[in-house]
Enzyme design. Structure first.
Site, PDB file in Angstrom:
ATOM      1  N   GLN A 108      -8.798  -8.548  -9.606  1.00 12.25           N
ATOM      2  CA  GLN A 108      -8.968  -6.811 -10.035  1.00 12.25           C
ATOM      3  C   GLN A 108      -8.664  -6.148 -10.510  1.00 12.25           C
ATOM      4  O   GLN A 108      -9.984  -4.970 -11.135  1.00 12.25           O
ATOM      5  CB  GLN A 108      -8.704  -6.896  -8.173  1.00 12.25           C
ATOM      6  CG  GLN A 108      -9.308  -5.477  -7.702  1.00 12.25           C
ATOM      7  CD  GLN A 108      -9.348  -4.917  -6.687  1.00 12.25           C
ATOM      8  OE1 GLN A 108      -9.473  -5.543  -6.036  1.00 12.25           O
ATOM      9  NE2 GLN A 108      -8.221  -4.688  -6.023  1.00 12.25           N
ATOM     10  N   ASP A 165      -3.495  -8.027  -6.572  1.00  7.53           N
ATOM     11  CA  ASP A 165      -4.180  -8.430  -7.873  1.00  7.53           C
ATOM     12  C   ASP A 165      -4.565  -8.558  -8.828  1.00  7.53           C
ATOM     13  O   ASP A 165      -5.707  -7.282  -9.184  1.00  7.53           O
ATOM     14  CB  ASP A 165      -6.071  -6.956  -6.791  1.00  7.53           C
ATOM     15  CG  ASP A 165      -5.541  -7.938  -4.466  1.00  7.53           C
ATOM     16  OD1 ASP A 165      -5.906  -8.978  -4.836  1.00  7.53           O
ATOM     17  OD2 ASP A 165      -5.145  -6.924  -4.185  1.00  7.53           O
ATOM     18  N   ARG A 215      -3.460 -10.363   4.178  1.00  7.91           N
ATOM     19  CA  ARG A 215      -3.842 -11.132   4.894  1.00  7.91           C
ATOM     20  C   ARG A 215      -2.885 -12.642   5.902  1.00  7.91           C
ATOM     21  O   ARG A 215      -2.618 -13.257   6.455  1.00  7.91           O
ATOM     22  CB  ARG A 215      -4.319 -13.248   3.920  1.00  7.91           C
ATOM     23  CG  ARG A 215      -5.308 -11.669   3.952  1.00  7.91           C
ATOM     24  CD  ARG A 215      -6.745 -12.749   2.354  1.00  7.91           C
ATOM     25  NE  ARG A 215      -8.235 -12.221   3.164  1.00  7.91           N
ATOM     26  CZ  ARG A 215      -8.906 -11.281   1.769  1.00  7.91           C
ATOM     27  NH1 ARG A 215      -8.170 -10.850   0.825  1.00  7.91           N
ATOM     28  NH2 ARG A 215     -10.123 -11.450   1.816  1.00  7.91           N
ATOM     29  N   HIS A 256       0.395  -1.305   0.522  1.00  6.47           N
ATOM     30  CA  HIS A 256       0.141   0.232   0.395  1.00  6.47           C
ATOM     31  C   HIS A 256       0.772   0.798  -0.232  1.00  6.47           C
ATOM     32  O   HIS A 256       0.305   2.319  -0.933  1.00  6.47           O
ATOM     33  CB  HIS A 256      -0.418  -0.109   1.478  1.00  6.47           C
ATOM     34  CG  HIS A 256      -2.341  -0.729   1.265  1.00  6.47           C
ATOM     35  ND1 HIS A 256      -2.046  -2.162   2.087  1.00  6.47           N
ATOM     36  CD2 HIS A 256      -2.769  -1.675   0.927  1.00  6.47           C
ATOM     37  CE1 HIS A 256      -3.104  -2.607   2.014  1.00  6.47           C
ATOM     38  NE2 HIS A 256      -3.387  -2.170   1.197  1.00  6.47           N
TER      39      HIS A 256
END
Ligand code: PAF
Length: 281
Positions: free
Chosen positions: A154, A151, A188, A38
């Site tokens: 996504q 991702d 996660r 991030h």
């Protein structure tokens, strides 16, 4: 100083003022528990825009019934400090009721490319993602929005949605970030015990093996997948390989002959934790 905004109206008012001053707005949508992946998205945003907004919202409608919504890691104060350190101007942190008030009825769905890979195992997941991202885009009205290539599906789904719905936002895919030993960064990973983390290395190791096989001339997807599978299953705490797919990076369709530019993506359960990873050849 990073400001935390919980209300949609207040966020929209701030954005309206910023736009009046011709500020370029960068947006990093997240579900919180921020990590270096991030941070790299945030760094891209702060270097390319006047203002950076990070959203932190664990979006219930993208989780299936048996998935990890309740145990998904949350720590707003920790996230705020990371945002502060990285020069984020605003955190948008709405409640569930703020985003989906009683009587909520509208969903956004991208067809076809949401059906295979993760979409085959997470019913309704991408519908939840495209719905919340549309809402966030409408609230933040960003010039640029940053998504991680970890991702992979996504990112493709959001790019398709933005193109199909003529949304006025530039979607930027940023590189997947790995730990030194190859493990792809993910919120996660926090679930993994020391022993499980060791077995989680099977994902990246199998992708590196696949790349090596391809580079030494192997183009049969079945052969590559079989070797990946053997390697992954040799790790003791791997519970299940959900899928390994070799797909065209644009159409996401499975390949009969592997070519440069294709993507290998996989999802594996290590203990109770579902991990994903991918590599582009
Ligand atoms: O990638 C994520 O963290 C989420 O899917 C996103 C894009 C923030 C939507 O909830």
């Amino acid at each position: 100083m990073t400001k935390v905004i919980h209300s949609i109206d207040e966020m929209k008012k701030i954005i309206k003022e910023l736009k009046k001053d011709n500020k370029k707005i960068g947006f990093v949508p997240t579900m919180g528990y921020l990590h270096e992946g991030h941070e790299s998205l945030i760094k891209c945003s702060t270097s390319e825009n006047d203002i950076t907004v990070v959203s932190i919202f664990v979006n219930p409608i993208q989780f299936g019934k048996s998935e990890d919504l309740d145990r998904y890691p949350r720590d707003l104060e920790r996230d705020r400090q990371i945002c502060e350190k990285n020069g984020v101007d605003y955190i948008f942190n709405p409640s569930y009721e703020e985003m989906y008030p009683e009587g909520y009825k509208t969903y956004v769905e991208v067809e076809e490319i949401t059906k295979n890979l993760c979409g085959a195992f997470r019913e309704g997941h991408f519908r939840g993602v495209t719905t919340v991202v549309t809402k966030l885009f409408n609230i933040i009205n960003p010039d640029n929005a940053y998504f991680g290539k970890k991702d992979f599906q996504q990112l493709k789904v959001i790019q398709q949605m933005v193109k199909d719905l003529n949304m006025d936002v530039n979607v930027i895919g940023c590189p997947l970030i790995r730990e030194k030993d190859g493990l792809a960064l993910s919120s996660r990973n926090k679930y993994l015990s020391k022993e499980e983390r060791e077995s989680a290395l099977s994902l990246s190791k199998s992708l590196f093996l696949a790349k090596q096989l391809f580079e030494s001339g192997e183009t049969d997807p079945q052969t590559i997948k079989k070797k990946m599978e053997e390697l992954i299953l040799s790790y003791p705490l791997v519970r299940e390989i959900q899928y390994i797919e070799i797909v065209d990076s644009e159409t996401l369709k499975p390949k009969e002959k592997v070519e440069k530019g294709d993507t290998i993506a996989l999802a594996v359960y290590v203990g109770n934790t579902r991990l994903i990873d991918n590599i582009q050849l």
